[in-house]
Motif scaffolding. Sequence first.
Motif, short mmCIF file in Angstrom:
data_model
loop_
_atom_site.label_atom_id
_atom_site.label_comp_id
_atom_site.label_asym_id
_atom_site.label_seq_id
_atom_site.Cartn_x
_atom_site.Cartn_y
_atom_site.Cartn_z
N VAL A 68 33.56 26.38 -12.20
CA VAL A 68 33.44 25.01 -12.73
C VAL A 68 32.54 25.04 -13.95
CG1 VAL A 68 32.67 22.66 -12.24
CG2 VAL A 68 33.71 24.02 -10.42
N THR A 69 33.06 24.55 -15.07
CA THR A 69 32.28 24.47 -16.30
C THR A 69 32.20 23.01 -16.73
OG1 THR A 69 33.08 26.64 -16.98
CG2 THR A 69 32.08 25.27 -18.68
N VAL A 70 30.99 22.50 -16.90
CA VAL A 70 30.79 21.13 -17.35
C VAL A 70 30.52 21.17 -18.85
CG1 VAL A 70 29.41 19.04 -17.15
CG2 VAL A 70 29.90 20.41 -15.12
N GLY A 71 31.41 20.55 -19.62
CA GLY A 71 31.24 20.47 -21.06
C GLY A 71 30.82 19.07 -21.46
N ALA A 72 30.80 18.80 -22.75
CA ALA A 72 30.41 17.49 -23.25
C ALA A 72 31.44 16.41 -22.93
CB ALA A 72 30.19 17.56 -24.76
N ASP A 73 32.73 16.81 -22.89
CA ASP A 73 33.81 15.83 -22.71
C ASP A 73 34.61 15.99 -21.43
OD1 ASP A 73 33.18 14.77 -25.23
OD2 ASP A 73 34.49 16.21 -26.22
N ALA A 74 34.44 17.09 -20.70
CA ALA A 74 35.27 17.32 -19.52
C ALA A 74 34.66 18.38 -18.61
CB ALA A 74 36.67 17.77 -19.95
N PHE B 22 45.91 23.51 -5.03
CA PHE B 22 44.64 24.20 -5.20
C PHE B 22 43.58 23.62 -4.29
CE2 PHE B 22 44.11 20.61 -8.01
CZ PHE B 22 42.75 20.32 -7.99
N ARG B 23 42.53 24.38 -4.15
CA ARG B 23 41.35 23.96 -3.41
C ARG B 23 40.14 24.18 -4.31
NH1 ARG B 23 41.12 23.45 1.98
NH2 ARG B 23 42.93 24.82 2.22
N LEU B 24 39.23 23.23 -4.34
CA LEU B 24 38.00 23.38 -5.10
C LEU B 24 37.06 24.23 -4.27
CD1 LEU B 24 36.38 22.60 -7.61
CD2 LEU B 24 35.67 20.54 -6.42
N CYS B 25 36.80 25.45 -4.72
CA CYS B 25 35.99 26.41 -3.96
C CYS B 25 34.55 26.44 -4.44
CB CYS B 25 36.61 27.80 -4.06
SG CYS B 25 38.28 27.85 -3.39
N ASP B 26 34.20 25.58 -5.35
CA ASP B 26 32.85 25.48 -5.88
C ASP B 26 32.51 23.99 -5.96
OD1 ASP B 26 30.40 26.13 -6.95
OD2 ASP B 26 31.19 27.11 -8.73
N ALA C 38 30.15 14.38 -12.88
CA ALA C 38 30.70 13.34 -12.00
C ALA C 38 31.57 12.32 -12.73
CB ALA C 38 29.57 12.63 -11.25
N ASN C 39 31.18 11.91 -13.92
CA ASN C 39 31.91 10.87 -14.64
C ASN C 39 32.80 11.41 -15.76
OD1 ASN C 39 30.86 8.72 -13.10
ND2 ASN C 39 28.93 8.90 -14.22
N LEU C 40 33.04 12.71 -15.75
CA LEU C 40 33.88 13.32 -16.78
C LEU C 40 35.26 13.63 -16.22
CD1 LEU C 40 31.34 15.86 -18.31
CD2 LEU C 40 32.08 13.68 -19.28
N PRO C 41 36.30 13.55 -17.06
CA PRO C 41 37.64 13.92 -16.60
C PRO C 41 37.72 15.41 -16.30
CG PRO C 41 37.66 13.48 -18.95
CD PRO C 41 36.30 13.13 -18.46
N VAL C 42 38.57 15.76 -15.34
CA VAL C 42 38.73 17.15 -14.93
C VAL C 42 39.94 17.76 -15.62
CG1 VAL C 42 39.11 18.69 -12.96
CG2 VAL C 42 37.64 16.69 -12.71
N GLY D 262 35.29 14.06 -12.09
CA GLY D 262 34.62 15.06 -11.26
C GLY D 262 34.17 14.54 -9.92
N SER D 263 33.76 13.28 -9.87
CA SER D 263 33.28 12.69 -8.61
C SER D 263 34.40 12.44 -7.61
CB SER D 263 32.55 11.37 -8.90
OG SER D 263 33.46 10.45 -9.49
N GLN D 264 35.66 12.54 -8.04
CA GLN D 264 36.79 12.25 -7.17
C GLN D 264 37.33 13.49 -6.45
OE1 GLN D 264 39.08 10.30 -10.27
NE2 GLN D 264 38.81 8.36 -9.20
N LEU D 265 36.79 14.66 -6.75
CA LEU D 265 37.23 15.88 -6.09
C LEU D 265 36.19 16.34 -5.09
CD1 LEU D 265 38.72 17.95 -9.05
CD2 LEU D 265 39.93 16.52 -7.40
N GLN D 266 36.65 16.83 -3.95
CA GLN D 266 35.76 17.29 -2.90
C GLN D 266 35.92 18.79 -2.71
OE1 GLN D 266 36.95 15.15 0.54
NE2 GLN D 266 36.34 13.17 -0.27
N ARG D 267 34.81 19.47 -2.57
CA ARG D 267 34.84 20.91 -2.30
C ARG D 267 35.55 21.16 -0.97
NH1 ARG D 267 29.98 25.07 -1.09
NH2 ARG D 267 31.20 26.94 -1.52
N GLY D 268 36.45 22.13 -0.97
CA GLY D 268 37.14 22.53 0.25
C GLY D 268 38.41 21.77 0.56
#
Length: 105
Positions: A12-18, A37-41, A48-52, A73-79
């Motif tokens: 997972v990389t958090v940038g300025a826009d996404a 897919f599954r979010l493994c991280d 949280a407020n950036l588009p994925v 980002g806040s709408q995805l859950q790990r696992g």
Amino acid sequence: MTCNYFHCANSVTVGADAVVLAFSTTVSATDKDRFCFRLCDTIPAAGANLPVQVTVNGATIPLWNKYGNPILGSQLQRGKKYVGYYGATTPHVIVSNTPMGYTVY
């Protein structure tokens, strides 16, 4: 829904826009391929407020909910297992089992 191919988003990389999710193996897809897919991280709070976005076919493309709105980002859950489809005309991934992104009153 069953998945022929299952991807683990382990970077997972958090940038300025996404927020960009990268997978444990290179992901190739063609139009209308099922995409699972599954979010493994964990997505850091800064995302949280950036588009994925996800990396598919060597390109970084948007991840949208079933209504065509960006997933934050806040709408995805790990696992959690996410299931959707890849669209090639304007490259994107539609995920069908995510929150709508707004509150229903």
